[in-house]
Design a protein around this motif. Structure first.
Motif, PDB file in Angstrom:
ATOM      1  N   ALA A  52      56.532  11.542 -30.792  1.00  0.00           N
ATOM      2  CA  ALA A  52      56.556  12.250 -32.077  1.00  0.00           C
ATOM      3  C   ALA A  52      58.003  12.449 -32.531  1.00  0.00           C
ATOM      4  O   ALA A  52      58.323  12.215 -33.700  1.00  0.00           O
ATOM      5  CB  ALA A  52      55.839  13.582 -31.939  1.00  0.00           C
ATOM      6  N   LYS A  95      59.332   9.235 -33.837  1.00  0.00           N
ATOM      7  CA  LYS A  95      58.788   8.898 -35.152  1.00  0.00           C
ATOM      8  C   LYS A  95      59.468   9.715 -36.251  1.00  0.00           C
ATOM      9  O   LYS A  95      59.844   9.181 -37.295  1.00  0.00           O
ATOM     10  CB  LYS A  95      57.292   9.200 -35.190  1.00  0.00           C
ATOM     11  N   LEU A  96      59.610  11.021 -35.998  1.00  0.00           N
ATOM     12  CA  LEU A  96      60.186  11.889 -37.019  1.00  0.00           C
ATOM     13  C   LEU A  96      61.603  11.446 -37.371  1.00  0.00           C
ATOM     14  O   LEU A  96      61.982  11.414 -38.542  1.00  0.00           O
ATOM     15  CB  LEU A  96      60.189  13.348 -36.532  1.00  0.00           C
ATOM     16  N   TRP A 152      61.397   8.431 -39.498  1.00  0.00           N
ATOM     17  CA  TRP A 152      60.983   8.764 -40.869  1.00  0.00           C
ATOM     18  C   TRP A 152      62.134   9.381 -41.656  1.00  0.00           C
ATOM     19  O   TRP A 152      62.284   9.105 -42.848  1.00  0.00           O
ATOM     20  CB  TRP A 152      59.792   9.733 -40.847  1.00  0.00           C
ATOM     21  N   ILE A 167      51.454  14.850 -36.234  1.00  0.00           N
ATOM     22  CA  ILE A 167      52.357  13.719 -36.452  1.00  0.00           C
ATOM     23  C   ILE A 167      51.610  12.393 -36.364  1.00  0.00           C
ATOM     24  O   ILE A 167      51.897  11.456 -37.104  1.00  0.00           O
ATOM     25  CB  ILE A 167      53.548  13.813 -35.484  1.00  0.00           C
ATOM     26  N   ASP A 168      50.601  12.336 -35.487  1.00  0.00           N
ATOM     27  CA  ASP A 168      49.783  11.125 -35.449  1.00  0.00           C
ATOM     28  C   ASP A 168      49.029  10.952 -36.771  1.00  0.00           C
ATOM     29  O   ASP A 168      48.872   9.834 -37.259  1.00  0.00           O
ATOM     30  CB  ASP A 168      48.800  11.170 -34.271  1.00  0.00           C
ATOM     31  N   MET A 181      50.112  12.088 -39.656  1.00  0.00           N
ATOM     32  CA  MET A 181      51.139  11.659 -40.616  1.00  0.00           C
ATOM     33  C   MET A 181      51.437  10.169 -40.479  1.00  0.00           C
ATOM     34  O   MET A 181      51.692   9.474 -41.468  1.00  0.00           O
ATOM     35  CB  MET A 181      52.436  12.462 -40.405  1.00  0.00           C
ATOM     36  N   THR A 182      51.409   9.674 -39.226  1.00  0.00           N
ATOM     37  CA  THR A 182      51.657   8.248 -38.981  1.00  0.00           C
ATOM     38  C   THR A 182      50.622   7.393 -39.712  1.00  0.00           C
ATOM     39  O   THR A 182      50.968   6.401 -40.355  1.00  0.00           O
ATOM     40  CB  THR A 182      51.589   7.934 -37.468  1.00  0.00           C
ATOM     41  N   ARG A 221      51.275   7.664 -43.530  1.00  0.00           N
ATOM     42  CA  ARG A 221      52.460   6.895 -43.932  1.00  0.00           C
ATOM     43  C   ARG A 221      52.168   5.406 -43.938  1.00  0.00           C
ATOM     44  O   ARG A 221      52.583   4.686 -44.847  1.00  0.00           O
ATOM     45  CB  ARG A 221      53.617   7.164 -42.963  1.00  0.00           C
TER      46      ARG A 221
END
Lengths: 360, 139
Positions: A157, A160-161, A164, B16-17, B19-20, B23
């Motif tokens: 996570a 990923k952040l 992004w 977050i998954d 959001m993945t 996105r």
């Protein structure tokens, strides 16, 4: 001399002596399941006032009724089929609870009457240790899962952040911020690698590695070619057919070759792998001409997470040699670093006899 | 049937998954309506309450609080109204048992959440092609 020997064999007092001193609980029952003979270990299970009422009795009333059903079932099985064995947890007449491994064997005396010889070994401690070991193996499995999943998920996570932020606001970020984000990514990757290698360490040897016969030189060459490191070392390897657990040997060979490549301090060099076969073991030498390992660190490098350089200079989990050592311990082998004038020389010894105690 | 009519119900506990997934869809300019449930319990509530516009497909995570993906699948297949739902599993679990069980419960596909983002894009591209041509029964 011969006369004396014959006399001795025919002497009943000797077999009585042996029977009475067997550390197992030994007893003989007749076809009515009455105890006709019991050794001192067996008698000692009973409280002293009950010891007079063993011979000639079934003594079944001294036990828990449920356990009695099992005794009778096994006694009958032995009488019918000749043999019965079982693992049983018994409440002794004196109140103690023990786990016994009991074997019952049918025999006939000279008059043709049928009896059962029973031998019970007390395996309480052994069974307790097995149960304990099973619990810690289960805990290890659970840990391995946590390491692979629960600890990795937040790391992914974070990664990923940061990606992004770069995708969405990359153009607006000052250079310093970008550099720090790169460092975050690098550390996330490192943590990920540490968790990955820790997982491998905890699981190594959990899967059985099949013993195979194969050409060691070709095997080594294939591993060497599959390692993605820019440096090229001149590889020399003894061509020899070996019979060893292949997957386990691959873990070792891959780690040693990749260490030689990764830690080499010049643009080119060599790695010599020699295999000597004796009647009881294989001895493999991995000799490189890299920077070598100072004497004082030659034990330390086999510890978990041990590196000799800061990870910012040399990426690595520090688990490679620890994994090798664990694999070799499992197979009864060893790894050592021997003194050499140049570079590092590892000696791996691998016994030919499978020393793993495998109950299956 | 318009392809953008198909709703995606994402059953996923991790923000977050989720959001993945969002996105990746918007990167491909896919505008299908997306609804999120945080676990199996909420997903079943939404489905049984007919809160999700038909037709829909489900993207299902396995490890979730209250009711995980496998238990959700069992409940879904046991429900006469919902048993024919198209479900894709999207999880980090590489466990063979999880894979076997999912297909036993007739999932349309089992996909791993990889660390690399391009695997997620391939999944989105696959779905994009899928609902361009797929036919659902009318309800």
């Amino acid at each position: 001399m011969d006369e004396k020997a014959e006399q001795f064999v025919g002497d009943d007092s000797l077999s009585d002596l042996i029977f009475d001193n067997i550390p197992d609980y030994a007893f003989i029952k007749d076809d009515k399941l009455r105890i006709v003979k019991a050794n001192s270990a067996f008698r000692s299970m009973y409280p002293s006032e009950a010891r007079e009422k063993i011979i000639g009795f079934t003594t079944l009333e001294s036990y828990n009724p449920e356990e009695v059903q099992e005794f009778i079932k096994d006694d009958k099985k032995a009488l019918e089929l000749g043999y019965a064995e079982c693992l049983e947890t018994i409440t002794f007449p004196d109140g103690g609870v023990r786990t016994l491994y009991t074997r019952k064997k049918r025999f006939f005396n000279s008059k043709g009457a049928v009896f059962i010889l029973g031998l019970s070994s007390d395996v309480t401690e052994r069974e307790h240790l097995v149960a304990q070991l099973k619990r810690s193996n289960d805990a290890l499995d659970e840990f391995a899962y946590i390491a692979s999943h629960d600890l990795k998920a937040p790391l992914n996570a974070i990664s990923k952040l940061v990606t992004w932020i770069d995708e969405d606001f990359g153009d607006e970020l000052p250079e310093g911020a970008k550099e720090n984000f790169d460092l975050i990514q690098q550390r996330v990757a490192r943590m990920s690698k540490l968790l990955h290698d820790l997982l491998i360490y905890s699981r190594v040897n959990r899967k059985h590695s099949e013993i195979e016969t194969f050409e060691f030189g070709e095997f080594t060459k294939e591993i060497y070619d599959s390692i993605d490191i820019e440096l090229v070392l001149k590889l020399e390897c003894t061509p020899i057919k070996v019979t060893l657990p292949k997957t386990a040997l691959e873990v070792i060979t891959r780690n040693l070759i990749s260490n030689a490549l990764k830690h080499h301090d010049r643009k080119s060099g060599s790695l010599i792998i020699q295999v000597k076969e004796s009647s009881n073991e294989y001895e493999m030498h991995f000799i490189d001409d890299g920077p070598g390992i100072p004497t004082e660190y030659r034990q330390k490098v086999f510890e978990m997470f041990q590196t000799l350089k800061p990870r910012d200079q040399q990426e690595g989990s520090g688990m490679g040699l620890a994994i090798i050592k664990k694999v070799l311990n499992h197979y009864g082998g060893s790894i050592n670093i021997v003194d050499s004038n140049i570079g590092t020389e590892f000696v791996v010894r691998w016994p030919k006899v499978d020393t793993i105690v495998n109950p299956n | 049937m318009q392809d953008n009519d198909i709703t995606v119900l994402v059953v996923e506990d991790d923000d977050i998954d989720y959001m993945t997934v969002k996105r990746s869809f918007s990167k491909r300019k896919i505008m299908n309506p997306m609804v999120r449930a945080i676990d199996g319990v909420e997903a079943l509530e939404l489905l049984k309450g007919k809160k999700i516009g038909y037709p829909y497909i489900i993207l299902l995570d396995l490890k979730m609080p209250r009711m995980g993906g496998l238990e959700f699948l069992e409940k879904l297949r046991a429900d006469s109204e919902l048993k024919d739902t198209v479900v894709f599993v999207l999880t980090t679990s590489k466990d063979e048992d999880d894979i076997h069980y999912s297909y036993e419960k007739n999932v349309a596909g089992y996909f791993l959440k990889e660390e690399a983002s391009d695997s997620m894009m391939s999944l989105v591209d696959m779905l994009d092609g899928y609902w361009r041509i797929v036919q659902f029964p009318t309800k």
